[in-house]
Scaffold this active site. Sequence first.
Site, PDB file in Angstrom:
ATOM      1  N   THR A  96      18.385  -0.074  13.067  1.00 23.26           N
ATOM      2  CA  THR A  96      17.663  -0.328  11.838  1.00 23.26           C
ATOM      3  C   THR A  96      17.195  -1.748  11.821  1.00 23.26           C
ATOM      4  O   THR A  96      16.854  -2.453  12.870  1.00 23.26           O
ATOM      5  CB  THR A  96      19.118  -0.196  10.946  1.00 23.26           C
ATOM      6  OG1 THR A  96      18.729   0.011   9.762  1.00 23.26           O
ATOM      7  CG2 THR A  96      20.293  -1.200  10.889  1.00 23.26           C
ATOM      8  N   LYS A 100      13.238  -1.642  13.664  1.00 28.61           N
ATOM      9  CA  LYS A 100      13.014  -0.339  14.044  1.00 28.61           C
ATOM     10  C   LYS A 100      11.374  -0.186  14.721  1.00 28.61           C
ATOM     11  O   LYS A 100      11.296   0.494  15.610  1.00 28.61           O
ATOM     12  CB  LYS A 100      12.746   0.581  12.965  1.00 28.61           C
ATOM     13  CG  LYS A 100      14.066   0.804  12.180  1.00 28.61           C
ATOM     14  CD  LYS A 100      13.768   1.780  10.989  1.00 28.61           C
ATOM     15  CE  LYS A 100      15.018   2.301  10.492  1.00 28.61           C
ATOM     16  NZ  LYS A 100      14.873   3.302   9.198  1.00 28.61           N
ATOM     17  N   GLY A 156       5.697   5.851  -3.317  1.00 26.47           N
ATOM     18  CA  GLY A 156       5.820   4.683  -2.276  1.00 26.47           C
ATOM     19  C   GLY A 156       5.081   4.870  -1.198  1.00 26.47           C
ATOM     20  O   GLY A 156       4.637   6.235  -0.810  1.00 26.47           O
ATOM     21  N   GLY A 206       7.774   2.354   5.090  1.00 31.23           N
ATOM     22  CA  GLY A 206       8.187   3.117   6.363  1.00 31.23           C
ATOM     23  C   GLY A 206       9.023   4.393   6.132  1.00 31.23           C
ATOM     24  O   GLY A 206       8.667   5.383   6.595  1.00 31.23           O
ATOM     25  N   ARG A 245       1.772   1.351  -5.519  1.00 28.62           N
ATOM     26  CA  ARG A 245       1.380   0.058  -6.203  1.00 28.62           C
ATOM     27  C   ARG A 245      -0.040  -0.326  -5.308  1.00 28.62           C
ATOM     28  O   ARG A 245      -1.090  -0.719  -5.953  1.00 28.62           O
ATOM     29  CB  ARG A 245       2.152  -0.778  -6.261  1.00 28.62           C
ATOM     30  CG  ARG A 245       2.200  -2.314  -6.975  1.00 28.62           C
ATOM     31  CD  ARG A 245       3.288  -3.073  -6.973  1.00 28.62           C
ATOM     32  NE  ARG A 245       3.897  -3.403  -5.404  1.00 28.62           N
ATOM     33  CZ  ARG A 245       5.013  -4.118  -5.093  1.00 28.62           C
ATOM     34  NH1 ARG A 245       5.601  -4.466  -6.251  1.00 28.62           N
ATOM     35  NH2 ARG A 245       5.060  -4.543  -3.946  1.00 28.62           N
ATOM     36  N   ILE A 281      15.564   8.328  -2.566  1.00 30.48           N
ATOM     37  CA  ILE A 281      16.069   8.022  -1.126  1.00 30.48           C
ATOM     38  C   ILE A 281      17.146   6.835  -1.406  1.00 30.48           C
ATOM     39  O   ILE A 281      18.102   6.603  -0.695  1.00 30.48           O
ATOM     40  CB  ILE A 281      15.126   7.949  -0.080  1.00 30.48           C
ATOM     41  CG1 ILE A 281      14.437   6.604  -0.188  1.00 30.48           C
ATOM     42  CG2 ILE A 281      14.184   8.995   0.236  1.00 30.48           C
ATOM     43  CD1 ILE A 281      13.811   5.984   0.977  1.00 30.48           C
TER      44      ILE A 281
HETATM   45  P1  ATR Z   1      10.626   0.830   3.633  1.00 26.69           P
HETATM   46  O1  ATR Z   1      10.242   0.668   5.148  1.00 26.69           O
HETATM   47  O2  ATR Z   1      12.008   0.724   3.632  1.00 26.69           O
HETATM   48  O3  ATR Z   1      10.140   2.084   3.160  1.00 26.69           O
HETATM   49  P2  ATR Z   1       8.846  -1.121   2.687  1.00 26.69           P
HETATM   50  O4  ATR Z   1       8.091  -0.888   4.036  1.00 26.69           O
HETATM   51  O5  ATR Z   1       9.137  -2.405   2.498  1.00 26.69           O
HETATM   52  O6  ATR Z   1      10.036  -0.306   2.827  1.00 26.69           O
HETATM   53  O7  ATR Z   1       8.260  -0.061   1.478  1.00 26.69           O
HETATM   54  C1  ATR Z   1       8.369  -0.474   0.395  1.00 26.69           C
HETATM   55  C2  ATR Z   1       7.636   0.227  -0.729  1.00 26.69           C
HETATM   56  O8  ATR Z   1       8.198   0.005  -1.880  1.00 26.69           O
HETATM   57  C3  ATR Z   1       6.160   0.139  -0.992  1.00 26.69           C
HETATM   58  O9  ATR Z   1       5.644   1.355  -1.200  1.00 26.69           O
HETATM   59  C4  ATR Z   1       6.133  -0.964  -2.069  1.00 26.69           C
HETATM   60  O10 ATR Z   1       4.809  -0.868  -2.527  1.00 26.69           O
HETATM   61  P3  ATR Z   1       3.662  -1.652  -1.980  1.00 26.69           P
HETATM   62  O11 ATR Z   1       3.061  -1.252  -0.854  1.00 26.69           O
HETATM   63  O12 ATR Z   1       2.646  -2.039  -3.293  1.00 26.69           O
HETATM   64  O13 ATR Z   1       4.282  -2.956  -1.551  1.00 26.69           O
HETATM   65  C5  ATR Z   1       7.171  -0.288  -2.783  1.00 26.69           C
HETATM   66  N1  ATR Z   1       7.728  -1.372  -3.771  1.00 26.69           N
HETATM   67  C6  ATR Z   1       8.581  -2.385  -3.588  1.00 26.69           C
HETATM   68  N2  ATR Z   1       8.772  -3.029  -4.747  1.00 26.69           N
HETATM   69  C7  ATR Z   1       8.020  -2.408  -5.686  1.00 26.69           C
HETATM   70  C8  ATR Z   1       7.885  -2.714  -7.069  1.00 26.69           C
HETATM   71  N3  ATR Z   1       8.537  -3.416  -7.823  1.00 26.69           N
HETATM   72  N4  ATR Z   1       6.941  -1.828  -7.820  1.00 26.69           N
HETATM   73  C9  ATR Z   1       6.368  -0.984  -7.161  1.00 26.69           C
HETATM   74  N5  ATR Z   1       6.306  -0.760  -5.845  1.00 26.69           N
HETATM   75  C10 ATR Z   1       7.233  -1.396  -5.124  1.00 26.69           C
END
Ligand code: ATR
Length: 278
Positions: free
Chosen positions: A61, A65, A128, A131, A153, A220
């Site tokens: 994890t 990963k 989103g 990953g 975003r 999730i």
């Molecule tokens: P994981 O691997 O666990 O999915 P990550 O790769 O850090 O985590 O992805 C985080 C996701 O949450 C991304 O889609 C991120 O949006 P960005 O690509 O614009 O960064 C989204 N995310 C995290 N915080 C956010 C927030 N406050 N508002 C909108 N989107 C957010």
Amino acid sequence: MYQLGLIGYPVKHSLSPWIHGQFLKKANVKGNYSLIEINPEEFENDIAKLKTSELNGFNITVPFKEKIIPYLDEVDQEAKQIGAVNTVLNKDGKWIGFNTDGKGYVRSLNNFYPTLFKNKDKSILLLGAGGAARGIYYALLQEGFYHIDIANRTQESAMEIKQLNNTETKTKVISLHHAEESIRMYDVIIQTTSVGMSPNINQSIVTLNDIKRETIVSDIVYQPIMTNILKQAQNKGAQIHFGHTMLLYQAQYAFEIWTNQRVPIGDMDTELKLILEG
Ligand code: ATR
């Protein structure tokens, strides 16, 4: 005797020892599942040591990963496409990498909403593009859904995920604002970001003003179990799907890779919910 475990940093609060402990019991298989915390600075050394150990399989994890990939002898197609590995099988001394997150998620959705899988023309919206979204998108493509849009975003990240698509599936990349405005179009909405996770429990990545009652809203995030977006969905009379079930089904699939046994989840869903609710 299966020697299993979880590698990560930190791993102290992981629920995986409880989940795999239950699977070992239910499958009547002897073994143990231990937590192996590796300091990121020691990663290379510690992995080299583990390679000569008796571990039959392990989960991997955050934050390793992707970092584990160069140390593997083989990586299965799905994990390669997703670019991340969360499960490793030691097969006669060779380490083979898999990613069970996306397929685990889809299994869990299928378990709670089987009719969704009878007709693949439902409109799905992924919120989103990290990953987790990548794994889920890939698994949904594999299932043959025809219409999966991605709202994020940062639209560039969503465009990158869309590149995974070499099927007939239609995918539009949209803004979160556009997602909110067109929410009524979707039959399934899957929240894959950390927004809404404890302690920021009042946050929601979008507002579900105009959602249909038949729509399934899935998150999730599992801390809290009932996130803000799920509450909104429930208040609008829509269907909901909880995040902790993905945790169970991705683990079920990992356990199957290690032992060739698919253990039924049964009431582990309710038990895990109780554990999470303290
Ligand atoms: P994981 O691997 O666990 O999915 P990550 O790769 O850090 O985590 O992805 C985080 C996701 O949450 C991304 O889609 C991120 O949006 P960005 O690509 O614009 O960064 C989204 N995310 C995290 N915080 C956010 C927030 N406050 N508002 C909108 N989107 C957010």
